[in-house]
Design an enzyme around this catalytic site. Structure first.
Site, PDB file in Angstrom:
ATOM      1  N   GLY A  12       0.865  -1.193   0.000  1.00  0.00           N
ATOM      2  CA  GLY A  12       0.000   0.000   0.000  1.00  0.00           C
ATOM      3  C   GLY A  12       0.889   1.225   0.000  1.00  0.00           C
ATOM      4  N   GLY A  15      -0.681   4.415  -1.069  1.00  0.00           N
ATOM      5  CA  GLY A  15      -2.073   4.527  -0.624  1.00  0.00           C
ATOM      6  C   GLY A  15      -2.280   5.697   0.317  1.00  0.00           C
ATOM      7  N   ASP A  16      -3.517   5.818   0.737  1.00  0.00           N
ATOM      8  CA  ASP A  16      -3.933   6.940   1.556  1.00  0.00           C
ATOM      9  C   ASP A  16      -3.200   6.984   2.909  1.00  0.00           C
ATOM     10  OD1 ASP A  16      -5.789   9.105   1.759  1.00  0.00           O
ATOM     11  OD2 ASP A  16      -6.733   7.947   3.372  1.00  0.00           O
ATOM     12  N   ARG A  46       0.142  -1.462  -7.042  1.00  0.00           N
ATOM     13  CA  ARG A  46      -0.228  -2.157  -8.273  1.00  0.00           C
ATOM     14  C   ARG A  46       0.261  -1.409  -9.513  1.00  0.00           C
ATOM     15  NH1 ARG A  46      -6.342  -3.683  -7.739  1.00  0.00           N
ATOM     16  NH2 ARG A  46      -5.891  -2.167  -6.138  1.00  0.00           N
ATOM     17  N   LYS A 152      -5.687  -2.367  11.062  1.00  0.00           N
ATOM     18  CA  LYS A 152      -7.015  -2.878  11.353  1.00  0.00           C
ATOM     19  C   LYS A 152      -7.849  -2.938  10.086  1.00  0.00           C
ATOM     20  CE  LYS A 152     -10.229   0.033  12.033  1.00  0.00           C
ATOM     21  NZ  LYS A 152     -11.231   0.994  12.496  1.00  0.00           N
ATOM     22  N   ASP A 181      -3.472  -0.386  16.727  1.00  0.00           N
ATOM     23  CA  ASP A 181      -4.684   0.309  17.141  1.00  0.00           C
ATOM     24  C   ASP A 181      -4.196   1.740  17.344  1.00  0.00           C
ATOM     25  OD1 ASP A 181      -6.560   1.675  18.773  1.00  0.00           O
ATOM     26  OD2 ASP A 181      -7.457  -0.247  19.279  1.00  0.00           O
ATOM     27  N   HIS A 182      -4.482   2.621  16.404  1.00  0.00           N
ATOM     28  CA  HIS A 182      -3.794   3.918  16.445  1.00  0.00           C
ATOM     29  C   HIS A 182      -4.148   4.735  17.687  1.00  0.00           C
ATOM     30  CE1 HIS A 182      -7.473   5.619  14.749  1.00  0.00           C
ATOM     31  NE2 HIS A 182      -7.004   6.825  15.004  1.00  0.00           N
ATOM     32  N   GLU A 220     -17.299  12.245  16.502  1.00  0.00           N
ATOM     33  CA  GLU A 220     -16.696  12.749  15.265  1.00  0.00           C
ATOM     34  C   GLU A 220     -17.711  13.593  14.517  1.00  0.00           C
ATOM     35  OE1 GLU A 220     -13.876   9.969  13.171  1.00  0.00           O
ATOM     36  OE2 GLU A 220     -15.400   8.575  13.842  1.00  0.00           O
ATOM     37  N   HIS A 244     -10.816   0.580  19.677  1.00  0.00           N
ATOM     38  CA  HIS A 244     -10.387   1.783  20.396  1.00  0.00           C
ATOM     39  C   HIS A 244     -11.042   1.934  21.771  1.00  0.00           C
ATOM     40  CE1 HIS A 244      -8.812   2.511  16.500  1.00  0.00           C
ATOM     41  NE2 HIS A 244      -9.870   3.079  15.970  1.00  0.00           N
ATOM     42  N   LYS A 344     -20.570   9.125  14.383  1.00  0.00           N
ATOM     43  CA  LYS A 344     -20.206  10.033  13.293  1.00  0.00           C
ATOM     44  C   LYS A 344     -21.287  11.105  13.155  1.00  0.00           C
ATOM     45  CE  LYS A 344     -17.191   6.953  10.833  1.00  0.00           C
ATOM     46  NZ  LYS A 344     -15.924   7.393  11.447  1.00  0.00           N
ATOM     47  N   LYS A 349     -16.011  17.315  17.259  1.00  0.00           N
ATOM     48  CA  LYS A 349     -14.957  16.298  17.295  1.00  0.00           C
ATOM     49  C   LYS A 349     -14.359  16.342  18.689  1.00  0.00           C
ATOM     50  CE  LYS A 349     -11.515  13.579  15.938  1.00  0.00           C
ATOM     51  NZ  LYS A 349     -11.698  12.172  15.593  1.00  0.00           N
TER      52      LYS A 349
HETATM   53  C1  BG6 Z   1     -10.605   4.689  12.724  1.00  0.00           C
HETATM   54  C2  BG6 Z   1     -11.993   4.406  12.201  1.00  0.00           C
HETATM   55  O1  BG6 Z   1     -10.090   3.539  13.331  1.00  0.00           O
HETATM   56  O2  BG6 Z   1     -10.661   5.736  13.667  1.00  0.00           O
HETATM   57  C3  BG6 Z   1     -12.592   5.658  11.597  1.00  0.00           C
HETATM   58  O3  BG6 Z   1     -11.941   3.390  11.223  1.00  0.00           O
HETATM   59  C4  BG6 Z   1     -12.537   6.803  12.576  1.00  0.00           C
HETATM   60  O4  BG6 Z   1     -13.937   5.426  11.206  1.00  0.00           O
HETATM   61  C5  BG6 Z   1     -11.133   6.954  13.138  1.00  0.00           C
HETATM   62  O5  BG6 Z   1     -12.919   7.975  11.896  1.00  0.00           O
HETATM   63  C6  BG6 Z   1     -11.116   7.997  14.241  1.00  0.00           C
HETATM   64  O6  BG6 Z   1      -9.796   8.272  14.600  1.00  0.00           O
HETATM   65  P1  BG6 Z   1      -9.361   9.633  15.264  1.00  0.00           P
HETATM   66  O7  BG6 Z   1      -7.892   9.478  15.504  1.00  0.00           O
HETATM   67  O8  BG6 Z   1      -9.691  10.722  14.288  1.00  0.00           O
HETATM   68  O9  BG6 Z   1     -10.169   9.770  16.527  1.00  0.00           O
END
Ligand code: BG6
Length: 491
Positions: A12, A15-16, A46, A152, A181-182, A220, A244, A344, A349
């Protein structure tokens, strides 16, 4: 093992995620000297691309998304010189041979002792396949270390997660697997442990005798965006809660680890997951809420309903909001509700954890409402990073009036806090798995979530609706009202 030279193999590669997060993260780590100066990156994708074109993508991404000011031309050249590109169809073996040659060539050129970081920033349905092919062409046979970083979602329920884990375990040992898991890379999520375990004031009171409830909010403003194909299948429960929210709960609730070592911390987190109270159908109806947004006004403009979004079926029963009340049935937390909500297209936020303390045994002071405000510890995760502690104090003046005041702390680094991905990539390169999810955590999280999903999937009536731009469905507020509490409003 610290700061050793490495080759990063990035699936990737254009990728984004690579553009928005990984290139800027590598750039910061490199600029700050937090990774070894001898490293190379092989991006995979690709499309056919010349190396120069790939380097321009890297440069543009860093310029657009980096938190740091950019460099002189000379420094740019030194950074971009590490980036290479190989085009490959991940389902065909030929490209992997070429990849292997490129990796070996770079290891020679940069004198890198076969330390390989394989990063899968691609669709999860390809994870298993890619890993098996890496093994087949013997890219996973190294004299140095090899690590697999995997994005994920890790499965979509327990059986699929287990099948995926079995498959990747044939090529990598558990301690070589870094599941992202960010949220665990966020500064203030990592800070939860420090606030708890480095402050006797809080640690002494961190239990059911002094805490009345815990509230986690991850709201969000964005909608489903262009991700309907994934999101309409996943829903907020799988997208945000299984990973999360549950990870935040374990950080708030775990016992102090004996040492600050990944295994010790992991063991404590697992105990929390095992202590979560399970589900009957009636429980799900009583303690869980799912909602979907309808059209509304957000930041001054009208936004469409979820069902009107691109690629969303007009009768979709998918949830874009989840709230719930969980219990951790152990000595420390017995009887303390853990409330959470995430969704969402909400008005704001805001990600935060609120610890609400119990009142004093007997109230000697009465304010205008004949009540004292509770002590609140608010851990602000996003967009502000900081702490706020609410307590009661006397209002200056003749009458003995008691009012809530707040002590505020805000992370205010000049260069901005490191992004989650910067911190996680750094840890993966250093071999520190503390802030990555281990297999038993993922497995227990799915086993806790699956019954909720199954019950909801059998009953579309479980879905309620909320207007975009507001704070979510009334049902989520009622969860707390019934217990005599209310959500803290993020400031
Ligand atoms: C991601 C989800 O894991 O976390 C997204 O797939 C979500 O849908 C995002 O928008 C939220 O992350 P953060 O860091 O902006 O709170």
């Amino acid at each position: 093992d610290r700061q050793n030279p490495f080759v990063m193999v990035l699936f990737g590669g254009a990728g984004d995620l690579a553009r928005r997060k990984l290139f800027p993260a590598l750039y910061s780590l490199h600029r700050n000297g937090w990774i070894h100066p001898r490293f190379a990156v092989v991006g995979l994708g690709r499309s056919a691309r010349e190396r120069q074109e790939y380097q321009s993508i890297v440069r543009e991404s860093v310029q657009k998304y980096s938190r740091l000011d950019t460099d002189t031309e000379q420094d740019w050249a030194a950074f971009l010189n590490r980036f290479h590109y190989v085009s490959l169809d991940v389902t065909e073996e030929t490209g992997y041979q070429q990849l292997k040659q490129e990796v070996e060539r770079l290891e020679q050129e940069w004198e890198i002792p076969q330390n390989r970081l394989f990063y899968l920033a691609i669709s999860p349905r390809l994870f298993g396949d890619v890993v098996s092919r890496l093994k087949k062409v013997k890219l996973t046979e190294t004299n140095g270390w090899r690590r697999l970083v995997i994005e994920k979602p890790f499965g979509h329920d327990y059986p699929s997660a287990k099948a995926l884990n079995d498959q990747i375990s044939q090529s990598f040992l558990e301690e070589e697997i870094y599941r992202i898991d960010h949220y665990l890379g966020k500064e203030m999520v990592q800070n939860i442990e420090v606030i708890r375990f480095a402050n006797n004031l809080f640690e002494a009171m961190w239990n059911n005798r002094y805490i009345s409830n815990v509230q986690i909010t991850a709201s969000e403003t964005v909608g489903v965006g262009e991700r309907a194909a994934y999101y309409d299948q996943a829903g907020a429960l799988r997208d945000m809660v299984q990973n999360h929210i549950l990870q935040i709960v374990t950080m708030v609730a775990m016992e102090p680890p004996s040492r600050l070592k990944p295994e010790a911390i992991h063991d404590e987190k697992v105990k929390v997951l095992r202590s979560l109270r399970g589900w009957t159908e009636a429980d799900v109806a009583k303690r869980m809420v799912r909602g979907q947004y309808t059209a509304g006004l957000l930041n001054g403009s009208t936004v469409p309903a979820y069902r009107e979004e691109e690629d969303v079926p007009p009768n979709s029963a998918n949830e874009t909001f989840v709230a719930g009340k969980w219990y951790i049935d152990n000595f420390r937390w017995s009887g303390v509700p853990f409330y959470f909500r995430t969704g969402k297209r909400l008005g704001q936020k805001a990600t935060e954890v609120v610890i609400q303390f119990r009142g004093v045994p007997q109230n000697l002071y009465f304010n205008k409402n004949n009540d004292l405000a509770p002590n609140l510890l608010v851990i602000k995760i996003n967009p502000d990073e900081g702490l706020s502690f609410q307590m009661n104090a006397k209002k200056p003046g003749g009458e003995m009036e008691v009012v809530p005041i707040a002590m505020e702390f805000c992370n205010n680094y000049e260069e901005g806090s490191p992004e989650a991905y910067e911190s996680l990539l750094h840890d993966a390169l250093e071999g520190d798995r503390t802030f990555f999810t281990h297999w038993d955590e993922v497995s227990l999280a799915w086993q806790f979530i699956d019954p909720i999903r199954n019950i909801w999937d059998q009953n579309d009536d479980s879905l309620c609706f909320y207007e975009a731009g507001k704070s979510g469905p009334q049902e989520a507020d009622d969860l707390l009202f019934k217990d005599g509490f209310s959500w803290n409003t993020p400031q």
